[in-house]
Scaffold this motif. Structure first.
Motif, mmCIF file in Angstrom:
data_model
loop_
_atom_site.group_PDB
_atom_site.id
_atom_site.type_symbol
_atom_site.label_atom_id
_atom_site.label_comp_id
_atom_site.label_asym_id
_atom_site.label_seq_id
_atom_site.Cartn_x
_atom_site.Cartn_y
_atom_site.Cartn_z
ATOM 1 N N LEU A 60 30.201 58.113 38.976
ATOM 2 C CA LEU A 60 29.649 57.192 37.971
ATOM 3 C C LEU A 60 28.222 56.846 38.377
ATOM 4 O O LEU A 60 28.010 56.079 39.325
ATOM 5 N N CYS B 142 35.087 56.286 32.209
ATOM 6 C CA CYS B 142 34.012 56.363 33.224
ATOM 7 C C CYS B 142 34.495 55.807 34.562
ATOM 8 O O CYS B 142 34.223 56.378 35.625
ATOM 9 N N GLU C 201 28.577 58.922 32.903
ATOM 10 C CA GLU C 201 27.978 57.609 32.655
ATOM 11 C C GLU C 201 28.223 57.142 31.238
ATOM 12 O O GLU C 201 28.581 57.924 30.347
ATOM 13 N N HIS C 202 28.038 55.838 31.026
ATOM 14 C CA HIS C 202 28.205 55.182 29.737
ATOM 15 C C HIS C 202 26.806 54.824 29.244
ATOM 16 O O HIS C 202 26.227 53.814 29.666
ATOM 17 N N ILE D 51 30.161 58.757 25.942
ATOM 18 C CA ILE D 51 30.162 59.071 27.379
ATOM 19 C C ILE D 51 29.277 60.301 27.573
ATOM 20 O O ILE D 51 29.328 61.235 26.771
#
Ligand SMILES: *Cc1c(COP(=O)(O)O)cnc(C)c1O
Length: 380
Positions: free
Chosen positions: A325, A317, A337-338, A359
């Motif tokens: 991000l 990311c 994004e995480h 992810i």
């Protein structure tokens, strides 16, 4: 309008040229109140913009036409739309079935807001129609479905859940945010109410927050319309106008989102540093067949796990450049994004928790080779 094709409807429904000036684009009625010709005779019925505003009306007409519903209502956000629906349709003691991988904010609305007012809910794996049927209680008034889901792209068979809802006289609500009406039309499959975060694909440019409800039942509509005004959960004229403008290109944007996401999902499926890829367009996806039946194409969202584990997922990311991000989705630009630490941090330790190696990509409409090159760099 309803005999026209989707793109014609998106461009013209509710968007007639201004009758006074001929302006091809209907103006933004940036006003809170309206002059009245005599006491008790507002012109064209407009009195105060919380109750009604022509720019919001234009958007509401457009939204209803896109989903094939009789009524559209626009709100300040997707969650404002959801909250208005819950307050209009439920009372203390009522029970709702919600997806066990619902949008985190939807789960929070049920768990931390509606629950305090006595609304009960059960998270269920709605992919399995039998599990939904088994969870129904005599007090079940609503079944809530989201398909595809966020972030694992789970697919629920809308038509078969509609049968369960009909059998138990419960309202079927479908959050259609991920598919958009271009890819999937839940009312035609038996849903009673469609929910949107118009912040995502409908607005489509990451420049406005909004929500919508679309339905055909006149009695429910009257109740919702009352609550929309009584609660004041409306969007402003400029936000309504931006959303209408975004909607006009929905079809062409969605086709490009799908083209690009298909390429990205295929690329990731063959990459040694990738574990699992979640995309309903892949024939390895457990919901592929149902998705192929109820969706025109498979959408722009792709999730995957990093084979290297949680730390590597965060590093990927952080290394991405073209993929920005950021939270949210559905805009023209690609986002990465995480979920575990970003969009889904609020559902940690709940049935909706996601793994830390996951992810999520919102694949935009840029030149796809540039997106693949960025992923190649980010995956290292
Ligand atoms: C973003 C989102 C919502 C909430 O909408 P807001 O506009 O952020 O309030 C609801 N459902 C889904 C699937 C979403 O992605």
């Amino acid at each position: 309008m309803s005999s026209h094709g989707f793109d014609t409807i998106a461009i013209h429904a509710g968007q007639d040229p201004d009758p006074r000036t001929g302006a091809v684009i209907p103006p933004i009625y940036q006003t809170s109140t309206y002059a009245q010709d005599a006491v008790g005779s507002p012109r064209l019925g407009y009195e105060y913009s919380r109750s009604a505003n022509p720019t919001r009306d234009a958007l509401q007409t457009q939204l209803a036409a896109l989903e094939g519903g009789r009524h559209g209502l626009a709100f300040a956000s997707g969650l404002a739309a959801e909250d208005t629906l819950l307050r209009a349709a439920l009372k203390p003691g009522d029970h709702v079935i919600i997806p066990d991988d619902a949008y985190g904010g939807t789960y929070r609305l049920f768990a931390r807001v509606a629950a305090r007012w006595g609304v009960e809910f059960t998270p269920v794996h709605t992919t399995h129609t039998d599990a939904v049927r088994a969870a129904v209680r005599p007090s079940t008034r609503m079944i809530w479905v989201e398909t595809p889901t966020n972030p694992l792209l789970g697919i629920t068979d809308i038509a078969s859940i509609a049968q369960v809802a009909r059998d138990h006289e419960a309202l079927l609500v479908v959050d259609n945010t991920f598919a958009s009406p271009y890819l999937q039309q839940p009312l035609a499959l038996g849903a009673d109410v469609v929910v949107h975060s118009t912040t995502k694909y409908l607005g489509g440019h990451s420049d406005v927050v909004g929500g919508a409800l679309v339905l055909s039942d006149d009695a429910i509509e009257a109740d919702l319309r009352f609550h929309q005004n009584a609660m004041g959960s409306i969007n402003g004229p400029f936000d309504a106008w931006l959303t209408s403008r975004g909607i006009k290109t929905l079809g062409v944007r969605m086709d490009r989102h799908c083209d690009n996401a298909e390429r990205v999902a295929d690329y990731l499926s063959h990459h040694p540093k990738v574990g699992r890829v979640y995309y309903p367009g892949l024939d390895t996806h457990p919901g592929h067949e149902v998705a192929a039946k109820q969706m025109r194409r498979f959408g722009g969202m792709v999730s995957f796990t990093a084979a290297g584990g949680p730390a590597e997922a965060e590093a990927i990311c952080n290394r991405a450049e073209l993929f920005i991000l950021a939270e949210s989705l559905g805009g023209i630009e690609s986002l990465i994004e995480h979920p575990g630490r970003m969009t889904h941090a609020s559902v940690a330790n709940s049935p909706l928790e996601v793994t830390a190696d996951l992810i999520r990509l919102s694949v935009g409409i840029e030149t796809v080779d540039d997106l693949l090159a960025d992923l190649e760099r980010a995956l290292g």
